[in-house]
Design an enzyme around this catalytic site. Structure first.
Site, PDB file in Angstrom:
ATOM      1  N   TYR A  17       0.815  -1.217   0.000  1.00  0.00           N
ATOM      2  CA  TYR A  17       0.000   0.000   0.000  1.00  0.00           C
ATOM      3  C   TYR A  17       0.848   1.266   0.000  1.00  0.00           C
ATOM      4  CZ  TYR A  17      -4.296   2.631   0.704  1.00  0.00           C
ATOM      5  OH  TYR A  17      -5.371   3.469   0.542  1.00  0.00           O
TER       6      TYR A  17
ATOM      7  N   TYR B 258      -5.810   6.529  -7.357  1.00  0.00           N
ATOM      8  CA  TYR B 258      -6.098   6.282  -5.946  1.00  0.00           C
ATOM      9  C   TYR B 258      -7.456   5.629  -5.780  1.00  0.00           C
ATOM     10  CZ  TYR B 258      -6.291   7.548  -0.958  1.00  0.00           C
ATOM     11  OH  TYR B 258      -6.353   7.535   0.409  1.00  0.00           O
TER      12      TYR B 258
END
Lengths: 156, 409
Positions: free
Chosen positions: B291, B341
């Site tokens: 991440y 995103y």
């Protein structure tokens, strides 16, 4: 010293768990929660003791001194209140008088009164209180209060 | 091994283009993403009877999608959450399918992350109403310590001090993920960057520069999960879920900053459970999604999940180790730093495509699994992609994960 912070652009809403803490800052006291049963100290003031689960709680008035454990330098403001303040340093302060035998400790955040050049991890700091442009709100700020060995600075 | 290892599969993936702005509702985007994932899997709306999503009070919900697409769901729950949610919902889904609550389940996130609610905070230009500082935020926001960059920056700074790591290691991550984005036609930022480009980019909050921070985009992304028995009949090679963790916490999870080491992150507490359930070790993993809300979150999770030792990530990432054709390729789509995103779904989607051997790159035959492995020609497929680890991040004190394998593993 960073520029002014416009606290009229932040609405601080004390609640059941925190109202006494905010009242104490008006009297220039820096409190942390303390368990009346086992003496454990913590912050923010979560409503139960995570050591013994007691909810019979009081407050411990700290000396308002500590050591700078980490910091950031904010160059791009996110909140309207801080547009004039950049660049400013947010310090993470390990309080001197909240260490316990099992290694438990308390670290709190706050805006430093010092500029980036004067800040380093490991330096001692102490609290100062700032009357904001909101009559009802006093906020703790932090200031480098001395020197130390083995300090560390971000030099990039 | 877990009792349900390899029993459930990701069978469909889909997403909308990353836009800034989308000029669409989150509902419209989510319908498109779900339709694409169904088409990818070879499923019809009547085949979907479960749906779950996560959001930050900024998105549509499952019942609206079901109504729009003519589905009648046997199970639907929409939860609050951000970057630690995708893999956690995969875990929920396995449990629900196993228990018989539903048969085939959609997981989605839909967000106008750039034009709507911005995770990094709204730009403070023009007249803005006072920001409300409540709950934990009472003890952060009044000190100007609010955005994820500002929060995680505090832990990053202490990490640099404790380990002697420099930001050139953070740059390695930005460079690797951007290189992968250059091979991804869907990515927002496709021009390659160098370590010097990273070092010369402006500060956002020291110790993080602009190129340490992820993009903000408007997008919806979707996964479809079902049992392996159903998966065998569907359009794509199945991708098996070997194991995972869901929002595993470190102690003192609501206040990271009074823990002995503020950069000893939650993945350390999930690692054994993840690899134990999957029945493999870190050495068996061919690629990862790690991440990348920030370069630092990728860096610290490499340690947390045991791909290198404590304090060693700064050295570990040097020399392009996270780049394709190297030891541990990371975020092959470009990740949140360079593709766009999605709060994590897109990273899992990319791993699924890689494990199918069907990365949607410039190779004309990618949809049939035909790849040239010629990076100059735009091939993004990892040659020996068999097992992928998905390492999600919510905060220092909360992490989710999953290990996936393709049919050749």
């Amino acid at each position: 010293m960073p520029g002014p912070i416009d606290y009229s652009k932040i609405t601080i809403t004390p609640d059941f768990d925190t109202v006494e803490w905010w009242m104490a800052t008006k009297e220039h006291k820096y409190l942390v929660r303390q368990c009346k049963d086992c003496g454990h100290k913590w912050f923010p003031p979560f409503p139960a003791c995570n050591t013994c689960n007691s909810m019979d709680l009081g407050w411990f008035e700290t000396a308002g001194t500590g050591v700078l454990h980490s910091y950031i330098v904010v160059t791009q403001p996110i909140l309207g209140a801080f547009v004039e303040a950049v660049p400013y340093v947010v310090g993470l302060i390990e309080l001197d008088d909240c260490h316990e035998a099992d290694g438990s400790l308390v670290r709190v955040g706050g805006v430093m009164l010092d500029d980036e050049e004067d800040v380093a991890i490991g330096l001692p700091v102490s609290v100062e209180y700032e009357q904001t442009n909101e009559a009802n709100i006093v906020v703790p700020r932090w200031k480098i209060s001395g020197t130390a060995e083995n300090t560390w600075k971000f030099n990039e | 091994m877990g009792a349900l290892t390899d029993k459930y599969c990701i069978v469909g993936v889909g997403e909308t283009p990353h836009m800034r702005p989308s000029n669409r509702t989150t509902l419209s985007m989510a319908c498109e993403a779900v339709k694409k994932a169904m088409a990818d899997a070879g499923l019809e709306p009547r085949d979907i009877d479960g749906m779950t999503s996560y959001q930050a009070g900024d998105s549509t919900t499952s019942n609206h999608i079901a109504t729009s697409l003519g589905m009648r769901l046997n199970y639907s729950v929409d939860i609050l959450g951000g970057g630690s949610s995708t893999e956690a919902l995969i875990g929920n889904t396995i449990g629900l399918l196993e228990a018989g609550y539903c048969k085939t389940m959609v997981i989605f996130r839909s967000m106008n992350g750039r034009s709507g609610r911005r995770m990094g905070g709204q730009a403070p230009s023009g007249p803005v109403p006072p920001t409300r500082a409540a709950e934990d935020n009472q003890f952060m926001m009044p000190w100007g310590w609010t955005s994820p960059a500002q929060r995680f920056g505090m832990s990053a700074m202490r990490y640099l001090r404790d380990t002697g790591t420099t930001t050139r290691s953070l740059a390695e991550i930005a460079v690797a993920h951007r290189y992968h984005a250059s091979l991804n036609p869907k990515a927002v930022m496709r021009h390659p960057i160098t370590i010097e480009d990273h070092q010369n980019s402006r500060w956002v909050v020291k110790p993080l520069r602009l190129l340490d921070c992820c993009l903000e985009t408007d997008v919806s992304a979707c996964l479809i999960v079902t049992s392996r028995e159903r998966a065998y009949d569907l359009r794509q090679p199945p991708v098996f879920i070997m194991g995972g963790t869901g929002r595993t916490m470190a102690p003192n999870a609501a206040w990271n900053y009074s823990r002995p080491e503020i950069h000893y992150v939650a993945g350390n507490y999930g690692r054994k459970r993840l690899f134990g359930m999957a029945g493999i070790s870190q050495k068996d993993v061919n690629l990862i999604s790690c991440y990348d809300a920030f370069t630092f979150t990728t860096l610290i999770q490499l340690e947390a999940y045991g791909f290198c030792g404590k304090g060693e990530a700064g050295e570990f990432v040097k020399g392009g180790r996270l780049q394709i054709d190297h030891e541990l390729p990371s975020n092959l789509s470009g990740g949140h730093l360079s593709e766009g995103y999605t709060h994590g779904v897109s990273m899992v989607i990319e791993n699924v495509r890689q494990l199918r051997h069907r990365a949607d790159d410039a190779c004309p035959g990618w949809a049939e699994g035909k790849h040239s492995y010629d990076r100059q020609a735009g091939c993004r497929q990892v040659k020996d992609a068999r097992i992928a680890a998905c390492l999600g991040w919510g905060t220092e004190t909360m992490s989710s994960s999953a290990i996936l394998r393709g049919i050749s593993a």
